[in-house]
Design a protein around this motif. Structure first.
Motif, PDB file in Angstrom:
ATOM      1  N   CYS A   1      61.786   5.215 -22.627  1.00 15.78           N
ATOM      2  CA  CYS A   1      61.338   4.872 -23.975  1.00 15.78           C
ATOM      3  C   CYS A   1      62.404   4.023 -24.677  1.00 15.78           C
ATOM      4  O   CYS A   1      63.558   4.432 -24.771  1.00 15.78           O
ATOM      5  CB  CYS A   1      61.071   6.144 -24.787  1.00 15.78           C
TER       6      CYS A   1
ATOM      7  N   GLU B   1      62.656   3.408 -27.726  1.00 19.07           N
ATOM      8  CA  GLU B   1      62.994   3.939 -29.051  1.00 19.07           C
ATOM      9  C   GLU B   1      63.952   5.140 -28.944  1.00 19.07           C
ATOM     10  O   GLU B   1      64.969   5.176 -29.605  1.00 19.07           O
ATOM     11  CB  GLU B   1      61.725   4.387 -29.780  1.00 19.07           C
ATOM     12  N   CYS B   2      63.595   6.128 -28.120  1.00 18.81           N
ATOM     13  CA  CYS B   2      64.390   7.374 -28.102  1.00 18.81           C
ATOM     14  C   CYS B   2      65.126   7.588 -26.787  1.00 18.81           C
ATOM     15  O   CYS B   2      65.927   8.512 -26.669  1.00 18.81           O
ATOM     16  CB  CYS B   2      63.509   8.578 -28.428  1.00 18.81           C
TER      17      CYS B   2
ATOM     18  N   CYS C   1      55.205   7.260 -25.592  1.00 16.43           N
ATOM     19  CA  CYS C   1      56.183   8.332 -25.711  1.00 16.43           C
ATOM     20  C   CYS C   1      55.650   9.338 -26.717  1.00 16.43           C
ATOM     21  O   CYS C   1      55.493   9.028 -27.897  1.00 16.43           O
ATOM     22  CB  CYS C   1      57.529   7.780 -26.171  1.00 16.43           C
TER      23      CYS C   1
ATOM     24  N   CYS D   1      58.530  10.310 -29.647  1.00 15.51           N
ATOM     25  CA  CYS D   1      58.777   9.467 -30.833  1.00 15.51           C
ATOM     26  C   CYS D   1      57.575   8.577 -31.144  1.00 15.51           C
ATOM     27  O   CYS D   1      57.586   7.822 -32.088  1.00 15.51           O
ATOM     28  CB  CYS D   1      60.035   8.633 -30.657  1.00 15.51           C
TER      29      CYS D   1
HETATM   30 ZN   LIG Z   1      60.443   7.879 -27.375  1.00 18.70          ZN
END
Ligand SMILES: [Zn+2]
Lengths: 158, 380
Positions: free
Chosen positions: A45, A47-48, A59, A62
């Motif tokens: 992911c 983002e996270c 995901c 997040c």
């Molecule tokens: Zn994520």
């Protein structure tokens, strides 16, 4: 009047049979096809940083959307988070049948991944299983790009 | 909470296979029984919520056929998949909406019609885990149990002590299915191994059963009964799928409990709640539930069972009814916990009464207790 224990009522079998066919989605398609080359793909992911295996297009942690550009190759080695030994199996018709030989199963965290893989274990006796044990994938002789290419996981050689 | 809602009636079956009872007979008996217990008639009910799982029912949209048995003919009706405790949560919200005053909630499963463990495997990812064939609710629980036991140094004996407590408690409960007044730790540890470390007596039995409750708004509740059981707090939470969650702890239960405690003004559950009825589908899960409910620190569930603190005479009795290990008619099991908690508050738990002003009831669904709901019930 007959006593309750003498009353036997009819049971009618009621089958509920349906075959379903699902599309696996694009990332899972790549995962399955890559098994032919003895490769295991996860997806990271952006983002996270959570790494899903098998790869998924979103995901859940997040709620970001993932894509092909987020695919990441995993080594096929990992550690045993947990283990259990099957003494029975479902026969598919709704009963348990006793196994002639107990089968070990594992919850595995692959190096670089966050998801847990649930896999059969082989080349190991139930009493040898230990949490944190290093394990590695055992491939089918001639992988074809199918889920069955992953035969089981075994203790990794040192 | 915006307004208050109370449980004003309840009924449950004897949770074992009865060849003379069809599913609709069983549903009718508890629905009618709950109305009778509340002293109201079908005409008084505004909305009916049922809970079952189509695959366990062996029918699709299974409420279409049971709707008349449950008394929903020409009424507002809705079905919740999974446990009846979630249906009770839904019914509570429907009353709080102000649209309905009286709700009938019913849940059932007949484990005798199909192996529910086979059905559990159908809840797995069809594109992955199901393809390998060995995972189901029991094998996953075995992996969870082993992980939890290794992490916190919990022994098989300590897990077996949970089974002994609940199976002995079940012996005093007329409605329970698996009653073992003389069971010992040794007997539990010698019972048939399914998936090591899960054995026949550390997993819930396959039961047939149904349960129903009547909920009412504050105004109606006071008209209907002198002993309303108030819903003081409620919380529900869904965890991630099996691959992507911590298996050694019940995060979603912890969150659900915190929400319920917050609503009920409970800051110290150990001191402020008199009795707990929880849905432990496996003996080790009850230890994990103690921790998620904040009754002890993480990993210390074993101390509570070892010291007898969760026994009937302990400081925090858990499952005096015998819990899910005593009877597990799957979709009814959580709603039965709500009824058992309400019985404790009304002083109607014949044979296993705990002096109780406030009680907690817990329902769950999904492999390794993925989803959880918590009710705090009180007499005032
Ligand atoms: Zn994520």
């Amino acid at each position: 009047m007959s006593s309750q224990s003498e009353i036997v009522l009819t049971k009618v079998p009621v089958p509920l049979v349906a075959g379903f066919q699902w599309s696996v989605g694009e990332l899972m398609e790549k995962f399955i096809k890559a098994l032919a080359d003895r490769k295991i793909w996860g997806v990271k992911c952006p983002e996270c940083g959570y790494v899903y295996v098998p790869p998924r297009w979103r995901c859940g942690k997040c709620y970001a959307k993932l894509g092909e550009e987020n695919l990441t190759e995993l080594s096929g080695k990992g550690i045993l988070l947990s283990y259990a030994t099957a003494y029975v199996e479902l026969d598919g018709a709704g009963s348990f049948k006793d196994l002639s030989e107990p089968k070990p199963i594992g919850a595995i965290k692959l190096e670089g991944a966050d998801s847990t893989l649930f896999m059969p274990l082989g080349e190991v006796k139930p009493e040898e299983l230990k949490e944190g044990m290093k394990v590695e994938v055992v491939w089918r002789e001639e992988p074809k790009g199918e889920l069955a290419d992953i035969k089981y996981f075994k203790p990794a050689k040192r | 909470m915006a307004g208050r809602v109370a449980i004003v009636g309840y009924a449950q079956s004897h949770h074992q296979h009865d060849i003379q009872m069809t599913r609709e007979d069983m549903v009718f008996e508890v629905a009618k029984g709950a109305l009778r217990n509340a002293g109201i008639s079908r005409e008084d009910v505004d909305t009916v919520i049922t809970a079952s799982t189509d695959f366990l029912d062996g029918r699709t949209i299974s409420n279409l056929y049971t709707s008349m048995a449950v008394g929903a003919y020409l009424k507002d009706e809705s079905k919740v998949e999974e446990d009846g405790a979630f249906a009770a949560y839904y019914a509570l919200m429907r009353i709080l909406s102000g649209v309905h005053d009286i709700a009938l909630v019913e849940a059932h499963t007949q484990g005798s019609v199909v192996n529910p463990h086979l059905v559990s495997s159908y809840t797995l990812d069809p594109l992955f885990e199901r393809q390998y064939g060995f995972l189901n609710d029991i094998s996953a629980a075995a992996l969870q149990a082993r992980m939890y036991m290794n992490k916190y140094g919990v022994s098989e004996e300590q897990v077996a002590m949970v089974a002994v407590k609940n199976l002995m408690n079940a012996a005093d409960n007329l409605n329970a299915h698996r009653k073992m007044p003389d069971v010992t730790v040794e007997e539990v540890l010698n019972s048939k191994l399914y998936y090591d470390p899960i054995r026949e007596l550390t997993m819930s039995p396959v039961s047939d059963g149904a349960c129903a409750i009547v909920l009412a708004s504050e105004e109606k509740a006071k008209e209907i009964t002198d002993i309303p059981v108030w819903i003081e707090g409620v919380g529900s939470c869904q965890d991630g799928y099996l691959r992507d969650r911590s298996l050694y702890k019940l995060d979603s239960l912890q969150k659900a409990a915190q929400d319920a405690y917050g609503m009920a003004g409970v800051s110290n559950p150990f001191a402020q709640i008199d009795v707990f009825e929880v849905s432990e589908k496996y003996a080790h899960e009850e230890l994990m539930i103690y921790e998620a409910l904040g009754l002890c620190r993480e990993g210390k569930g074993k101390t509570l069972i070892e010291k007898g603190m969760t026994g009937k005479d302990g400081e925090i009795p858990v499952n005096p009814s015998g819990g899910a290990l005593g009877a597990d008619p799957i979709c009814a099991t959580g709603l039965i916990r709500v009824v058992e908690a309400a019985k404790q508050i009304r002083g109607e738990a014949n044979g296993y009464q705990i002096p109780a002003y406030r009680a907690l009831a817990h329902g769950q669904f999904g492999i390794c207790a993925q989803k959880n709901v918590v009710f705090i019930l009180g007499s005032e």
